[in-house]
Design a protein around this motif. Structure first.
Motif, PDB file in Angstrom:
ATOM      1  N   PRO A 133       0.967  -1.081  -0.086  1.00  0.00           N
ATOM      2  CA  PRO A 133      -0.079   0.042  -0.006  1.00  0.00           C
ATOM      3  C   PRO A 133       0.995   1.262  -0.010  1.00  0.00           C
ATOM      4  O   PRO A 133       1.961   1.232   0.532  1.00  0.00           O
ATOM      5  CB  PRO A 133      -1.017  -0.279   1.387  1.00  0.00           C
ATOM      6  CG  PRO A 133      -0.172  -1.040   2.279  1.00  0.00           C
ATOM      7  CD  PRO A 133       0.710  -1.861   1.253  1.00  0.00           C
ATOM      8  N   LEU A 134       0.281   2.268  -0.502  1.00  0.00           N
ATOM      9  CA  LEU A 134       0.971   3.518  -0.806  1.00  0.00           C
ATOM     10  C   LEU A 134       1.183   4.123   0.772  1.00  0.00           C
ATOM     11  O   LEU A 134       2.286   4.943   1.065  1.00  0.00           O
ATOM     12  CB  LEU A 134       0.437   4.587  -1.637  1.00  0.00           C
ATOM     13  CG  LEU A 134       0.296   4.021  -2.997  1.00  0.00           C
ATOM     14  CD1 LEU A 134      -0.741   4.806  -3.928  1.00  0.00           C
ATOM     15  CD2 LEU A 134       1.488   3.956  -3.713  1.00  0.00           C
ATOM     16  N   LEU A 135       0.263   4.212   1.695  1.00  0.00           N
ATOM     17  CA  LEU A 135       0.217   4.483   2.948  1.00  0.00           C
ATOM     18  C   LEU A 135      -0.278   3.455   4.042  1.00  0.00           C
ATOM     19  O   LEU A 135      -1.257   2.752   3.514  1.00  0.00           O
ATOM     20  CB  LEU A 135      -0.760   5.691   3.099  1.00  0.00           C
ATOM     21  CG  LEU A 135      -0.461   6.984   2.444  1.00  0.00           C
ATOM     22  CD1 LEU A 135      -1.508   8.178   2.570  1.00  0.00           C
ATOM     23  CD2 LEU A 135       0.770   7.555   2.665  1.00  0.00           C
ATOM     24  N   SER A 136       0.376   3.189   5.101  1.00  0.00           N
ATOM     25  CA  SER A 136       0.071   2.207   5.723  1.00  0.00           C
ATOM     26  C   SER A 136      -1.169   2.590   6.553  1.00  0.00           C
ATOM     27  O   SER A 136      -1.833   3.775   6.600  1.00  0.00           O
ATOM     28  CB  SER A 136       1.107   1.979   7.095  1.00  0.00           C
ATOM     29  OG  SER A 136       1.101   3.290   7.809  1.00  0.00           O
ATOM     30  N   ASN A 137      -1.941   1.640   7.287  1.00  0.00           N
ATOM     31  CA  ASN A 137      -2.988   2.118   8.188  1.00  0.00           C
ATOM     32  C   ASN A 137      -2.734   3.410   9.188  1.00  0.00           C
ATOM     33  O   ASN A 137      -3.534   4.082   9.087  1.00  0.00           O
ATOM     34  CB  ASN A 137      -3.634   0.787   8.775  1.00  0.00           C
ATOM     35  CG  ASN A 137      -4.234  -0.172   7.844  1.00  0.00           C
ATOM     36  OD1 ASN A 137      -4.437   0.287   6.844  1.00  0.00           O
ATOM     37  ND2 ASN A 137      -4.349  -1.366   8.241  1.00  0.00           N
ATOM     38  N   ASP A 138      -1.599   3.066   9.911  1.00  0.00           N
ATOM     39  CA  ASP A 138      -1.340   4.236  10.795  1.00  0.00           C
ATOM     40  C   ASP A 138      -1.111   5.390  10.018  1.00  0.00           C
ATOM     41  O   ASP A 138      -1.756   6.460  10.625  1.00  0.00           O
ATOM     42  CB  ASP A 138      -0.135   3.635  11.377  1.00  0.00           C
ATOM     43  CG  ASP A 138      -0.419   2.714  12.501  1.00  0.00           C
ATOM     44  OD1 ASP A 138      -1.426   2.313  12.630  1.00  0.00           O
ATOM     45  OD2 ASP A 138       0.823   1.991  12.975  1.00  0.00           O
ATOM     46  N   GLU A 139      -0.695   5.238   8.622  1.00  0.00           N
ATOM     47  CA  GLU A 139      -0.530   6.743   8.033  1.00  0.00           C
ATOM     48  C   GLU A 139      -1.791   7.413   7.758  1.00  0.00           C
ATOM     49  O   GLU A 139      -1.963   8.635   7.650  1.00  0.00           O
ATOM     50  CB  GLU A 139       0.542   6.388   6.741  1.00  0.00           C
ATOM     51  CG  GLU A 139       1.992   6.386   7.510  1.00  0.00           C
ATOM     52  CD  GLU A 139       2.762   5.883   6.133  1.00  0.00           C
ATOM     53  OE1 GLU A 139       3.897   5.973   6.322  1.00  0.00           O
ATOM     54  OE2 GLU A 139       2.137   5.054   5.199  1.00  0.00           O
TER      55      GLU A 139
END
Length: 161
Positions: A84-90
């Motif tokens: 993914p381009l951004l993690s769940n945290d991001e």
């Protein structure tokens, strides 16, 4: 694998481990001319020896990404396609910042700007210079992240354009 692949000279992983970092893999492959047999042998040898615990196609995808000026993020190798381009945290951090700042989303362009800002921050955290990185998200990625954002905030954050 061919004899050329089996005997192809490759350095050991720089960190003393068993696998290359993604950026290391790209740097080694780039030593050889694009489209050359040597580059192909190098990539096949990396995969065959387990230095790249993924597919040859994945290495070529990383090379294409690098050629476009996109950052090569040294995340763990994954067998489930592109990371993914951004993690769940991001994503959660983007949402929290939006809520804290009282921001509104008027459409896809706003979602894309939120993503670009988050990606620039990610490059900065990894020690890169975000001003030298061409960050672009496909329409599909923007649409997918818009759906994720909508699922995490109430409708008052979404204003039809």
């Amino acid at each position: 694998p061919s004899a050329n692949v089996l005997k192809f000279p490759l350095p050991e992983p720089s960190d003393g481990g068993d696998v290359y970092k993604k950026s290391e893999c790209v740097d080694i492959a780039k030593r050889y001319q694009r489209g050359s047999q040597e580059r192909r042998w190098a990539i096949e040898a990396m995969v065959h020896r387990g230095y790249v615990p993924n597919s040859i196609k994945t290495v070529y995808r990383l090379l294409q990404k690098e050629e476009k000026g996109l950052p090569i993020v040294d995340t763990n190798w994954s067998s489930q396609g592109c990371p993914p381009l951004l993690s769940n945290d991001e994503v959660d951090a983007v949402i929290e910042r939006l809520k804290k700042e009282g921001g509104r989303i008027y459409g896809q362009a706003d979602v894309e700007q939120l993503l670009v800002n988050a990606a620039r921050e990610k490059v900065r955290r990894q020690g890169g210079n975000p001003d030298e990185t061409n960050i672009h998200f496909s329409r599909t990625s923007v649409r997918n992240y818009a759906t994720i954002f909508k699922s995490k905030v109430n409708s008052s954050f979404w204003k039809p354009g």
